[in-house]
Scaffold this motif. Structure first.
Motif, PDB file in Angstrom:
ATOM      1  N   HIS A 111       0.864  -1.171   0.000  1.00 26.64           N
ATOM      2  CA  HIS A 111       0.000   0.000   0.000  1.00 26.64           C
ATOM      3  C   HIS A 111       0.908   1.231   0.000  1.00 26.64           C
ATOM      4  CE1 HIS A 111      -2.743  -3.106   1.389  1.00 26.64           C
ATOM      5  NE2 HIS A 111      -3.775  -2.283   1.230  1.00 26.64           N
ATOM      6  N   LEU A 112       0.610   2.193  -0.851  1.00 30.59           N
ATOM      7  CA  LEU A 112       1.526   3.307  -1.042  1.00 30.59           C
ATOM      8  C   LEU A 112       0.760   4.620  -1.196  1.00 30.59           C
ATOM      9  CD1 LEU A 112       4.623   3.637  -1.335  1.00 30.59           C
ATOM     10  CD2 LEU A 112       4.310   3.450  -3.808  1.00 30.59           C
ATOM     11  N   VAL A 113       1.169   5.634  -0.424  1.00 35.65           N
ATOM     12  CA  VAL A 113       0.643   6.994  -0.565  1.00 35.65           C
ATOM     13  C   VAL A 113       1.789   7.886  -1.011  1.00 35.65           C
ATOM     14  CG1 VAL A 113      -0.387   8.983   0.595  1.00 35.65           C
ATOM     15  CG2 VAL A 113      -1.128   6.671   1.204  1.00 35.65           C
ATOM     16  N   ILE A 157      -2.800   2.142  -4.169  1.00 31.31           N
ATOM     17  CA  ILE A 157      -2.182   3.473  -4.166  1.00 31.31           C
ATOM     18  C   ILE A 157      -3.205   4.571  -3.916  1.00 31.31           C
ATOM     19  CG2 ILE A 157      -0.362   2.742  -5.764  1.00 31.31           C
ATOM     20  CD1 ILE A 157      -1.870   4.367  -7.956  1.00 31.31           C
ATOM     21  N   ALA A 158      -2.694   5.680  -3.407  1.00 31.64           N
ATOM     22  CA  ALA A 158      -3.456   6.931  -3.323  1.00 31.64           C
ATOM     23  C   ALA A 158      -2.468   8.068  -3.465  1.00 31.64           C
ATOM     24  CB  ALA A 158      -4.220   7.036  -2.009  1.00 31.64           C
ATOM     25  N   VAL A 323      -6.547   4.265   0.717  1.00 34.79           N
ATOM     26  CA  VAL A 323      -5.629   3.212   0.282  1.00 34.79           C
ATOM     27  C   VAL A 323      -5.809   1.945   1.114  1.00 34.79           C
ATOM     28  CG1 VAL A 323      -3.632   3.789   1.748  1.00 34.79           C
ATOM     29  CG2 VAL A 323      -3.273   2.870  -0.551  1.00 34.79           C
ATOM     30  N   LEU A 324      -6.165   2.088   2.382  1.00 36.28           N
ATOM     31  CA  LEU A 324      -6.350   0.909   3.222  1.00 36.28           C
ATOM     32  C   LEU A 324      -7.673   0.199   2.938  1.00 36.28           C
ATOM     33  CD1 LEU A 324      -4.879   2.218   6.598  1.00 36.28           C
ATOM     34  CD2 LEU A 324      -3.881   0.521   5.048  1.00 36.28           C
ATOM     35  N   GLY A 332      -6.371   3.793  -9.287  1.00 37.64           N
ATOM     36  CA  GLY A 332      -5.539   4.735  -8.563  1.00 37.64           C
ATOM     37  C   GLY A 332      -6.301   6.027  -8.352  1.00 37.64           C
ATOM     38  N   MET A 333      -6.295   6.536  -7.135  1.00 39.35           N
ATOM     39  CA  MET A 333      -7.057   7.730  -6.808  1.00 39.35           C
ATOM     40  C   MET A 333      -6.139   8.830  -6.290  1.00 39.35           C
ATOM     41  SD  MET A 333     -10.161   6.846  -7.519  1.00 39.35           S
ATOM     42  CE  MET A 333     -11.290   7.937  -6.668  1.00 39.35           C
ATOM     43  N   VAL A 334      -6.510  10.056  -6.596  1.00 41.42           N
ATOM     44  CA  VAL A 334      -5.852  11.212  -5.999  1.00 41.42           C
ATOM     45  C   VAL A 334      -6.913  11.937  -5.174  1.00 41.42           C
ATOM     46  CG1 VAL A 334      -6.280  12.675  -8.028  1.00 41.42           C
ATOM     47  CG2 VAL A 334      -4.483  13.290  -6.421  1.00 41.42           C
TER      48      VAL A 334
END
Length: 756
Positions: A111-113, A157-158, A323-324, A332-334
């Protein structure tokens, strides 16, 4: 390299989340990192900080570190980014991304921010798309096991946008943009004084290669004379027009001139317009002494504004939750701010739309480029055009007469609102009248015509040059007020102020059948540091007060850095806890006490038990923020004495009541822009009222920001939307942020307040 049992399934070990900052730094990144880390911990995940952006992921080793709750303590006030940033060329190659994937798998991170600009976010999306093939290649080469690859089939991702340029399409504000605007407007205010002393012109160059947000908003907020931005290049012959506008200002008595140039400014043929070219043009055509100031990287540096702290905290909180909660099919979201709401948008769609803007500029499709920037950007460009290049500065015969009155407590930005109302009103052909000293002055006939020059220099001035009074007219004062309006031929009334201003306007509107002079359009414009009037999520002055509170708290916390100390700080706001909650989020407080939720003895007991144990385990600082009317009995002095009694020899206690410093000082850029935008819309509502041929031209409204747009509500129905006992709206959007505050302030082992 890890073995299979080191990367067990999420069912038996915490989800592991990585956080990194990439590309150019932006103030507020630390607040976002803190929020991601602490929210992840509250939700049962294990956060890892990845140092130096994507390069730290590639290098591995000490570049990836496990973070706990205290790893992100006391970083809210710091500029830059605690975990470093880097523009990694290696990550652009697949070989670099292979190393990055291997190092993430070694730590069990899937999981990555990422906090960065469009380049960083597009790299993140590519990394997500390639993830399965990267792991397959790593497993085939024996660099990871098949079990490890199977345990982490998808990268969740976020993204968060860290960019002072505010250039991402689809979000109203990016992390760092508000603080950068503070730096620019502060510089303009300082330059204006030295320019006026020498009767000099200044050309100020600001950042913005493809986005004119900083240049345009600084021009409006700074009361500048001319502005050059990439999205809307000037027409041929612009040099002559610019010089003519500056000369008109000088002929009217203005001693200084300021032109703002975005670094990416160009003409319609695509030729760059440099700040040096503008300077030489002014000198040659006007014969003036002109100087260039290039602000450069000071726009990126320093302490983040209150907004860039609380908004970045909210964004980081939502990014961690997003992301969790993601699944293998999640895109993928911003996370973006639209109005005062955080929403998720497709990452690559936002990046692609952002990259369209320079393409449209290069193609000469400037209208489309402006449209992608959004309605408020276009609206502010038109407003600046009216302020800097008015079609007229003298009203014609038969012009409508619009009166402006302040009422209620002082709010920073009242002068900005009055100045914008006068100049925009004149530019639109009206005669503008100023009412001195509120409704008391209106009763006594203190109404005078305002000219363009009368409001010169008001943009950045604190206080209220027209004066304000808290007095709400009594029944016996309605007749003299009506006579005063009749004698001065007032066709519309703009009421700028807080709760008392709204009550006074409502009274006049309610009495329109008895007093014909009140049968005119009336518009209430919100201006109060309490942020407690209906119809607007934010009032003029609130942002300035919040910045004053946060700056004071930073200094208060610094005073206790050499010892073990607990602080209780009281903010204003009456029965509205906006300043308390938002300053608590922005300053990193551990507890906030609001009137909306009250203070219970049970909450205080749990807080004291936790605090005693916390200091025994090494805590050195504790901060509680109390809204001035949070509780009738548990006042600030009581809380301080309670802490002192419980602290005994373990820590000492200090209490501070900030008081009226929250109403003072120059308005922030946000408050200046809000004041200008709201008064512009108020003037348009008058047109609507006058144009009504149905006999209902007595329409009156209160206006404000609602989810990023200016909205109106009928003044006649105002009381249906307020709590008159506690003088606040029934619906307060910011109360939703209590959850955010709890997740970043209450350690996982800490019991929450009953209200949470």
């Amino acid at each position: 390299m890890s073995t299979p049992d080191e990367t067990t399934s999420p069912a038996t070990s915490p989800v592991k989340l990585g956080i990194l900052t990439s590309g150019g730094d932006a103030q507020g990144m630390n607040a976002a990192v803190r929020a991601v880390v602490r929210t992840a911990i509250r939700l049962g995940a294990q956060p890892y900080a990845i140092y130096e952006g994507y390069q730290g992921m590639i290098d591995g080793g000490d570049g990836i570190k496990k973070f706990d709750w205290d790893s992100v303590g006391s970083i809210m006030h710091r500029g830059g980014t605690l975990i470093g940033t880097f523009r990694s060329k290696e990550f652009r190659e697949r070989a670099g991304r292979l190393k990055a994937a291997a190092n993430l798998i070694e730590h069990g991170i899937d999981h990555l921010v990422v906090i960065g600009g469009d380049g960083s976010l597009s790299g993140l999306d590519l990394f997500r798309q390639e993830w399965a093939s990267l792991l397959e290649e790593l497993a085939s080469d024996g660099r990871i096991t098949r079990e490890q690859a199977a345990a982490h089939p998808t990268l969740m991702i976020a993204g968060l946008v860290g960019s002072i340029d505010n250039d991402l399409v689809g979000t109203d504000m990016t992390i760092g943009a508000d603080t950068a605007l503070h730096r620019i407007v502060d510089a303009i205010d300082d330059l204006a004084s030295t320019a006026a002393s020498h009767q000099r012109s200044f050309v100020v160059e600001v950042m913005g290669r493809h986005c004119g947000y900083l240049a345009l908003m600084a021009s409006v907020a700074g009361g500048c004379d001319y502005c050059l931005i990439p999205e809307n290049p000037p027409a041929d012959g612009w040099e002559e027009k610019m010089c003519a506008e500056l000369k008109r200002g000088r002929d009217a008595g203005r001693r200084d001139s300021i032109v703002i140039v975005a670094e990416g400014a160009q003409d319609r043929a695509g030729n760059p317009i440099s700040s040096e070219y503008v300077r030489s043009t002014l000198e040659e055509r006007l014969g003036e002494d002109a100087r260039v100031t290039i602000l450069g990287h000071v726009q990126r540096g320093g302490t983040p504004s209150a907004y860039d702290r609380w908004a970045s905290t909210w964004l980081g909180h939502e990014a961690a939750k997003e992301v969790l909660a993601a699944t293998t099919n999640s895109p993928g979201m911003v996370m973006a701010l639209r109005g005062n709401r955080v929403t998720g948008t497709d990452l690559m769609e936002a990046v692609q739309d952002t990259r369209k803007v320079p393409e449209l500029i290069a193609a000469g499709d400037f209208d489309a480029a402006m449209a992608l920037r959004g309605g408020s950007f276009t609206e502010m460009r038109q407003i600046f055009h009216e302020l800097a290049e008015p079609g007229r500065v003298e009203p014609g015969s038969g012009a409508k007469r619009v009166a402006i009155v302040h009422a209620g407590g002082l709010a920073p930005g009242m002068n900005t609102a009055a100045r914008a109302a006068v100049r925009l009103g004149i530019a639109r052909g009206h005669t503008m009248l100023g009412v001195r000293n509120g409704f008391v002055g209106m009763r006594d006939g203190q109404i005078e015509e305002m000219t363009w020059d009368d409001v010169e220099g008001w943009t950045g001035e604190g206080g209220a040059e027209l004066g304000t009074r808290r007095t709400i007219p009594s029944v016996e004062h309605l007749y003299p007020i009506s006579r005063s309006l009749e004698e001065h031929g007032v066709d519309a009334l703009m009421v700028i102020g807080g709760w008392n201003a709204y009550q006074a306007a409502y009274l006049l509107h309610s009495e329109k059948d008895r007093y014909p002079a009140f049968n005119i359009p009336i518009v209430c414009v919100p201006a109060t540091i309490d942020n407690n009037v209906p119809g607007s999520e934010l009032a003029i002055g609130t942002d300035t007060a919040l910045n004053v509170v946060v700056e004071a708290i930073d200094r208060i916390k610094m005073s206790g850095s050499a010892t073990k100390r607990a602080f209780v700080v009281e903010t204003m706001g009456r029965y509205c806890g906006y300043l308390a909650l938002m300053s608590g989020m922005a300053a990193g407080a551990e507890r906030v006490y609001l009137h909306e939720t009250g203070i219970s003895l049970g909450d205080l007991y749990r807080d004291m038990e936790w605090l005693r144990e916390s200091y025994e385990n090494g805590r050195r600082l504790f901060l509680a923020i109390r809204n001035e009317r949070a509780s009738e009995h548990y006042d600030t002095e009581f809380l301080a004495k309670l802490l002192e009694e419980e602290g005994k020899e373990e820590f000492d206690v200090r209490s501070t009541i900030l008081g009226h410093i929250q109403q003072g000082g120059a308005p922030t850029p946000f408050d200046r822009l809000l004041a200008t935008r709201l008064t512009s819309n108020a003037l348009e509502l008058f047109r609507e009222g006058w144009a009504d041929t149905t006999g209902r031209s007595n329409k009156s409204w209160y206006i404000g920001l609602q989810e990023g747009r200016v909205a109106k509500e009928p003044l006649a129905h105002m009381m249906e939307h307020v709590d008159p006992t506690f003088r606040r709206p029934l619906d307060q959007w910011w109360m939703e942020l209590q959850e955010v505050f709890a997740d970043v302030s209450y350690e996982p082992s800490t019991p929450l307040h009953d209200s949470l």
